[in-house]
Enzyme design. Structure first.
Site, mmCIF file in Angstrom:
data_model
loop_
_atom_site.group_PDB
_atom_site.id
_atom_site.type_symbol
_atom_site.label_atom_id
_atom_site.label_comp_id
_atom_site.label_asym_id
_atom_site.label_seq_id
_atom_site.Cartn_x
_atom_site.Cartn_y
_atom_site.Cartn_z
ATOM 1 N N PHE A 196 0.820 -1.210 0.000
ATOM 2 C CA PHE A 196 0.000 0.000 0.000
ATOM 3 C C PHE A 196 0.856 1.265 0.000
ATOM 4 O O PHE A 196 1.854 1.348 0.715
ATOM 5 C CB PHE A 196 -0.897 0.045 1.241
ATOM 6 C CG PHE A 196 -2.081 -0.867 1.186
ATOM 7 C CD1 PHE A 196 -3.320 -0.396 0.774
ATOM 8 C CD2 PHE A 196 -1.958 -2.208 1.545
ATOM 9 C CE1 PHE A 196 -4.420 -1.238 0.734
ATOM 10 C CE2 PHE A 196 -3.056 -3.057 1.506
ATOM 11 C CZ PHE A 196 -4.293 -2.569 1.096
ATOM 12 N N ASP A 197 0.434 2.244 -0.782
ATOM 13 C CA ASP A 197 0.850 3.619 -0.559
ATOM 14 C C ASP A 197 0.017 4.106 0.630
ATOM 15 O O ASP A 197 -0.961 3.462 1.015
ATOM 16 C CB ASP A 197 0.562 4.451 -1.818
ATOM 17 C CG ASP A 197 0.885 5.919 -1.639
ATOM 18 O OD1 ASP A 197 1.912 6.240 -1.011
ATOM 19 O OD2 ASP A 197 0.088 6.748 -2.119
ATOM 20 N N MET A 198 0.383 5.253 1.212
ATOM 21 C CA MET A 198 -0.362 5.727 2.375
ATOM 22 C C MET A 198 -1.236 6.944 2.067
ATOM 23 O O MET A 198 -2.462 6.882 2.124
ATOM 24 C CB MET A 198 0.599 6.055 3.525
ATOM 25 C CG MET A 198 -0.109 6.456 4.816
ATOM 26 S SD MET A 198 1.030 6.760 6.185
ATOM 27 C CE MET A 198 1.692 8.371 5.724
#
Length: 221
Positions: A7-9
């Site tokens: 995941f990116d945040m």
């Protein structure tokens, strides 16, 4: 095939980008800088190092050093706390726990500083769900360079082509594609992102489990 999702945040787990955008815009105006929207939009999803570089390129009279710029930025916003729980995207806890409970290994790769990443994940009470966490500030080149995603795959002892990335920004999507990973992009039309290289788009995090399992999705190609 291994079940790995990275995941990116910002923009994916938490809708922080409008807040960061406004904070930066307010700071720049307070210092007498007026950058066009096209320049500010380019900064969304970028690391602080790349942000300074882009602003300096756009206006050579901008700060002489990144260190001074960052010091003044922090001082300007001192005491202005962000409640990341209020910015959590819908179904973030449900989705992450569902993936974890069905055998997916979770990792995170964000351009934000590590201290900020850990603060956000702690406030959302999701920090323990991630096996590996990588910050863009730990690498020489930030996204769209694929280094951060390749590093995470190596830490997980996984082949890049066995990893799926959840992104939103132009740079993040490009980085994941260049790392030879499958990319699912959270649809966002606010900043002119080019999301066309992603393999599928989604609007809600709750759609991710089905997309990962290959069930019907809004496929781009």
């Amino acid at each position: 095939m291994e079940k790995i999702v990275i995941f990116d945040m910002d923009g994916v787990l938490v809708d922080t980008e409008p807040v960061y955008y406004k904070r930066l815009e307010d700071f720049l105006i307070s210092r007498g800088y007026a950058f066009p929207r096209a320049v500010l939009d380019r900064l969304v999803g970028e690391s602080s190092r790349k942000t300074f570089s882009i602003l300096k390129q756009a206006d050579p009279a901008f700060y002489d050093s990144e260190e001074t710029y960052r010091r003044d930025y922090r001082a300007y916003h001192q005491g202005q706390r962000i409640d990341y729980r209020e910015l959590a995207n819908p179904h973030v806890h449900q989705t992450l726990n569902q993936l974890k409970n069905t055998g997916w290994r979770l990792a995170l790769a964000s351009s934000s500083p590590r201290a900020n990443i850990e603060q956000v994940l702690r406030e959302l009470a999701i920090l323990p769900l991630f096996e590996v966490i990588a910050s863009g500030n730990d690498f020489r080149e930030s996204k769209p360079n694929p280094e951060i995603y390749l590093h995470v795959a190596a830490q997980l002892y996984a082949k890049p082509q066995h990893c799926t990335v959840i992104e939103d920004s132009t740079y993040g999507i490009q980085a994941a594609v260049r790392a030879s990973m499958r990319v699912l992009a959270k649809r966002d039309e606010r900043y002119g992102f080019d999301q066309s290289p992603a393999h599928a788009l989604f609007d809600d995090l709750a759609e991710i489990p089905a997309l990962l399992e290959g069930r019907p999705a809004d496929a781009l190609h």
